[in-house]
Motif scaffolding. Sequence first.
Motif, mmCIF file in Angstrom:
data_model
loop_
_atom_site.group_PDB
_atom_site.id
_atom_site.type_symbol
_atom_site.label_atom_id
_atom_site.label_comp_id
_atom_site.label_asym_id
_atom_site.label_seq_id
_atom_site.Cartn_x
_atom_site.Cartn_y
_atom_site.Cartn_z
ATOM 1 N N ALA A 1 18.595 36.985 17.531
ATOM 2 C CA ALA A 1 19.572 36.193 18.275
ATOM 3 C C ALA A 1 19.342 36.407 19.756
ATOM 4 C CB ALA A 1 20.999 36.584 17.894
ATOM 5 N N GLN A 2 19.682 35.390 20.538
ATOM 6 C CA GLN A 2 19.580 35.469 21.990
ATOM 7 C C GLN A 2 20.830 34.831 22.592
ATOM 8 O OE1 GLN A 2 15.740 34.006 23.498
ATOM 9 N NE2 GLN A 2 14.898 34.327 21.446
ATOM 10 N N GLY A 3 21.220 35.327 23.740
ATOM 11 C CA GLY A 3 22.374 34.773 24.429
ATOM 12 C C GLY A 3 22.144 34.772 25.919
ATOM 13 N N VAL A 4 22.731 33.797 26.594
ATOM 14 C CA VAL A 4 22.657 33.742 28.054
ATOM 15 C C VAL A 4 23.947 33.128 28.564
ATOM 16 C CG1 VAL A 4 21.496 31.483 28.062
ATOM 17 C CG2 VAL A 4 21.261 33.009 30.026
ATOM 18 N N GLY A 5 24.463 33.669 29.667
ATOM 19 C CA GLY A 5 25.694 33.137 30.239
ATOM 20 C C GLY A 5 26.413 34.190 31.050
ATOM 21 N N GLY A 6 27.741 34.100 31.050
ATOM 22 C CA GLY A 6 28.540 35.026 31.834
ATOM 23 C C GLY A 6 28.999 36.212 31.011
#
Length: 550
Positions: free
Chosen positions: A390-395
Amino acid sequence: MKIVIIGGVAGGASAAARTRRLDDTAEIVLIERGGFPSFANCGMPYYVGGVIQSRDKLLVAPVQMLRERHRLDVRTRSEVTSIDREAQTIQVRQLESGESYFESYDKLIIATGASPITPPLPGIDNQRVLRLRNLDDADAMHRIATADAKRAIIIGGGFIGVEVAENLVHRGIQTTLIERGTQLLGPWDPEMVVPIEQAFKEKGIELLYKTSVTGFQPCESGVSVQIENQPSREADFVVLCIGVTPENKLAKEAGLDCGQRGGVIVNAHMQTTDPNIYAVGDVVEVHDIIGDCPTQIPLAGPANRQGRIAADHALGRPSQFRGVQGTSVVGAFGVSAAMTGWSEKLLQRNNVDYEKIYIHPANHAGYYPGAEGMTLKLLFSTSNGRIFGAQGVGGNGVDKRIDVISMAIQANLTVEDLEESELCYAPQFGSAKDPVNMLGFVASDVMRGDQPVTHVDRLLDGTPDGTFLLDVRSVPEFQRGHLPGAVNIPIEELRERLSEVPQDQQIVAYCQVGIRGYLATRVLMQNGYNVANLSGGYKLWQRYGIEPAV
């Protein structure tokens, strides 16, 4: 029991402290080439940038503490030059005096870490070409960065390159980042790092991709960087961040087995091919639990755990290291990127059959002030629901979700288990249906056939003849930009306008982020249409930098 540890920081210092806690009578010798056996090397970019103002804050366990509190025999500015396995001795050279002596051991732990890759380029030894491995390096970079430096060039867009770039901007230094590849943060999939790249550009950082450096020359401002097929660039200083390689010289010369990438081969107890010698941290080859294969992942968390396990086993405890999955996070300018497990690139490279989904949730309830958006990507098997990565990007909140999925992978849970994950909820912390649950809902729908999906990259490879692109957003949204050739039927009108949707074509439904596209997919499927939802929606389409049709 006499345990000698070569090297400190995460792996070596952890092994030393753990040994003392387990055996208060053991003789523990910690030999460190630098002046500081236990320091926060991950904090060094932030000291350079002034976020961490006091250098002393980087000293996790000062020498005096290790000696007085843990009764460790700490020897700094000392370098181990050889290992005699038969005699169970090492040769140590004192760097300040140049004198050498021999030290015996019952058990030896090698924690020499990894050293920055330094290619044999002309001028690479220029004093203005810096690395960032230890506190001496941090001190040198701090001095130059705070001495009226105006311009810097970073070579390499990995973890350290990204963090150094952010911190040089904090210092007001004009920064260029040169990367031989096509993106920042190579382990991530390219569409997932676009928000960080955008943040870099907004802060004035120049990004040069597909660019190779050929050498360095002194110049009036400091150093001139020679670039293949381009004019040279001048800067006050250069920072090399092109990766690390295991510092395995001692192990190799002692006849210990090393892997293809240079990491010392160890078993689950962190023992080398010599049962009296252990190795931990960035110097070792580790077991990748996703691919069931050897790999090299230099991360502080695994190094700490390996140090503990080596100490346990050396003292007779049956501790084992379970392996790694590459869980990591990096941030810059308020944007976080986190990942665990294998990327899509890695799955493709290893010919693994997989599916992927994207969602764009907020970090907490949208009605509570301050909600920040993120994009999450889940990679999984449609045959059994196994989570590959899994990957995530944001605040805010990206790391929290990736941590949960990391634990799910370690526990051999499936995407269907994510549906039922019970996570804490209050409006200021999350949502009743947490993003982790949402990933489980969507991935499980795909597995069950309730929501067939397609993807932006597949459309970019060429929309098959007879594909009907259905935009189910509102008319104003559609008019602001849409996929080329798409037909707009808002989801609220779809049931009444089904006659406008051809039944003899493949339908690709999409909305802004995927939710309305999912609803349209369910309506159309139950009315006999062959339909797939565009995972991630128009928002993900925009990530690929494609000009919208208007």
